[in-house]
Design a protein around this motif. Sequence first.
Motif, short mmCIF file in Angstrom:
data_model
loop_
_atom_site.label_atom_id
_atom_site.label_comp_id
_atom_site.label_asym_id
_atom_site.label_seq_id
_atom_site.Cartn_x
_atom_site.Cartn_y
_atom_site.Cartn_z
N GLN A 52 -5.33 -35.99 22.21
CA GLN A 52 -6.06 -34.84 22.74
C GLN A 52 -5.93 -34.78 24.26
N ALA A 53 -5.97 -35.94 24.90
CA ALA A 53 -5.77 -35.98 26.35
C ALA A 53 -4.36 -35.53 26.69
N MET A 54 -3.38 -35.98 25.90
CA MET A 54 -2.00 -35.56 26.12
C MET A 54 -1.85 -34.05 25.98
N TYR A 55 -2.54 -33.49 24.98
CA TYR A 55 -2.48 -32.04 24.78
C TYR A 55 -3.02 -31.30 25.99
N GLN A 56 -4.18 -31.72 26.46
CA GLN A 56 -4.78 -31.05 27.62
C GLN A 56 -3.91 -31.19 28.85
N LEU A 57 -3.28 -32.32 29.01
CA LEU A 57 -2.35 -32.50 30.14
C LEU A 57 -1.17 -31.54 30.02
N GLY A 58 -0.68 -31.35 28.79
CA GLY A 58 0.42 -30.41 28.58
C GLY A 58 0.04 -29.02 29.02
N VAL A 59 -1.15 -28.58 28.64
CA VAL A 59 -1.64 -27.25 29.04
C VAL A 59 -1.79 -27.18 30.56
N MET A 60 -2.36 -28.22 31.15
CA MET A 60 -2.65 -28.20 32.59
C MET A 60 -1.37 -28.19 33.42
N HIS A 61 -0.37 -28.98 33.00
CA HIS A 61 0.89 -28.98 33.74
C HIS A 61 1.63 -27.66 33.57
N TYR A 62 1.59 -27.08 32.37
CA TYR A 62 2.30 -25.81 32.13
C TYR A 62 1.66 -24.67 32.92
N ASP A 63 0.33 -24.63 32.91
CA ASP A 63 -0.39 -23.52 33.55
C ASP A 63 -0.78 -23.80 34.99
N GLY A 64 -0.54 -25.02 35.47
CA GLY A 64 -0.89 -25.33 36.85
C GLY A 64 -2.37 -25.44 37.09
N LEU A 65 -3.08 -26.13 36.21
CA LEU A 65 -4.53 -26.33 36.34
C LEU A 65 -4.80 -27.72 36.91
N PHE A 101 -0.19 -27.52 15.04
CA PHE A 101 -0.03 -26.07 15.02
C PHE A 101 -0.18 -25.48 16.42
N ALA A 102 -1.17 -25.97 17.15
CA ALA A 102 -1.40 -25.47 18.52
C ALA A 102 -0.24 -25.85 19.43
N ALA A 103 0.29 -27.08 19.27
CA ALA A 103 1.43 -27.51 20.08
C ALA A 103 2.65 -26.65 19.78
N ALA A 104 2.85 -26.31 18.51
CA ALA A 104 3.98 -25.44 18.14
C ALA A 104 3.82 -24.06 18.77
N TYR A 105 2.59 -23.54 18.78
CA TYR A 105 2.35 -22.24 19.44
C TYR A 105 2.72 -22.33 20.92
N ASN A 106 2.25 -23.37 21.60
CA ASN A 106 2.50 -23.50 23.04
C ASN A 106 3.99 -23.67 23.33
N MET A 117 3.95 -31.40 24.67
CA MET A 117 3.78 -30.65 23.43
C MET A 117 4.79 -31.10 22.37
N LYS A 118 6.00 -31.41 22.79
CA LYS A 118 7.01 -31.90 21.84
C LYS A 118 6.61 -33.25 21.27
N LYS A 119 6.05 -34.13 22.12
CA LYS A 119 5.60 -35.44 21.63
C LYS A 119 4.55 -35.27 20.54
N ILE A 120 3.65 -34.32 20.72
CA ILE A 120 2.59 -34.08 19.74
C ILE A 120 3.17 -33.48 18.46
N LEU A 121 4.03 -32.47 18.60
CA LEU A 121 4.57 -31.78 17.44
C LEU A 121 5.38 -32.73 16.55
N TYR A 122 6.14 -33.62 17.16
CA TYR A 122 7.03 -34.49 16.39
C TYR A 122 6.47 -35.89 16.16
N SER A 123 5.21 -36.09 16.47
CA SER A 123 4.57 -37.40 16.25
C SER A 123 4.25 -37.61 14.78
N ASP A 124 4.33 -38.86 14.34
CA ASP A 124 3.96 -39.22 12.97
C ASP A 124 2.51 -39.70 12.89
#
Length: 332
Positions: free
Chosen positions: A79-92, A121-126, A105-112
């Motif tokens: 979840q922290a990784m996801y938020q970091l992905g959003v923050m780096h992409y959007d410049g937050l 699903f959210a990572a795939a959208y992003n 986002m790729k790490k999350i989407l392809y993680s086992d």
Amino acid sequence: MKLRSEPLPRAGGAQPAPEAPAENCSRAALFAKAEELLAKRTAGGDPLAPFLKGQLYYEEGLYEEALIQFEKIKDTDFQAMYQLGVMHYDGLGTKEDPERGVEYMKKILYSDSPEARHLKFAAAYNLGRAYYEGCGVKQSTKEAERLWLIAADHGNPKASVKAQSTLGMLYSVSVLKDLKKAFFWHSEACGNGNLESQGALGVMYLHGQGIRRNTKSALECLREAAERGNIYAQGHLVEYYYNRKFYSTAVAVAKRITENDDIDMLAKVTDCLPTYVAKGVAMAAFYLARCLQLGLGVQQDQAAAKKCYSKACILDPGVASDLELAANLGRI
């Protein structure tokens, strides 16, 4: 389309950041109390506390503090990784770094890992958004479509409803235009509670786009979406009332819409695309200008009409141009 990131999905057992009782407490006092509670939970070894602390900062708009907290735990907390992905992409809280956002986002989407499952699903959208916008990756509408179809998961209400709605928009305006597909995806998203798609469905029913024209269904969708705050739906209702010569009603609705033209704020509050919010306000402004110019449902006021025409042109030149042409041809 100017898109927004998918908000962090909550896992089945996820907890929001703690809140203290609100009685006689200011927001600052509540925030301080929440920090204190999280500090105690961290000291007690609560494994959720570090993420909740970062999320508390994030939800308060303290992005730099949130970034520091999430960075500490990103290797063990998806979840922290996801938020970091959003923050780096959007410049937050940091400079925009879409490549890094895409990487997370790729790490999350392809993680086992089972801990990443509710984020996929959210990572795939992003990721689809990144390919659509060509930020952090080479632009590819086809790859964006593929990823959004994964995120939408056949209309699954537990998948990305934002992806379902975005597919509706994609099939309405892009090189992949297919109005039957657009209607299908807007129907799925609307059924799952999406406000943007509810307004879009109303317009499609009204004009017979991707479905047989049905004024009754159109008005049901438009009115309910308008009541929920969809500005695009409100603009189309103004147009409907004007065309039916319900000028007083058209004027009253248009005046309410045009009182607030802070497009970004309206988009954030309603979670609708800024482009379509602007179109809705522009439509309302144009029809209000028309009524003011001709004295339809309101006293004639040429100066006010001119201001409204200008507002429509500034907000969406395309909408204003199309409506001006229709007026010159005597269609409205």
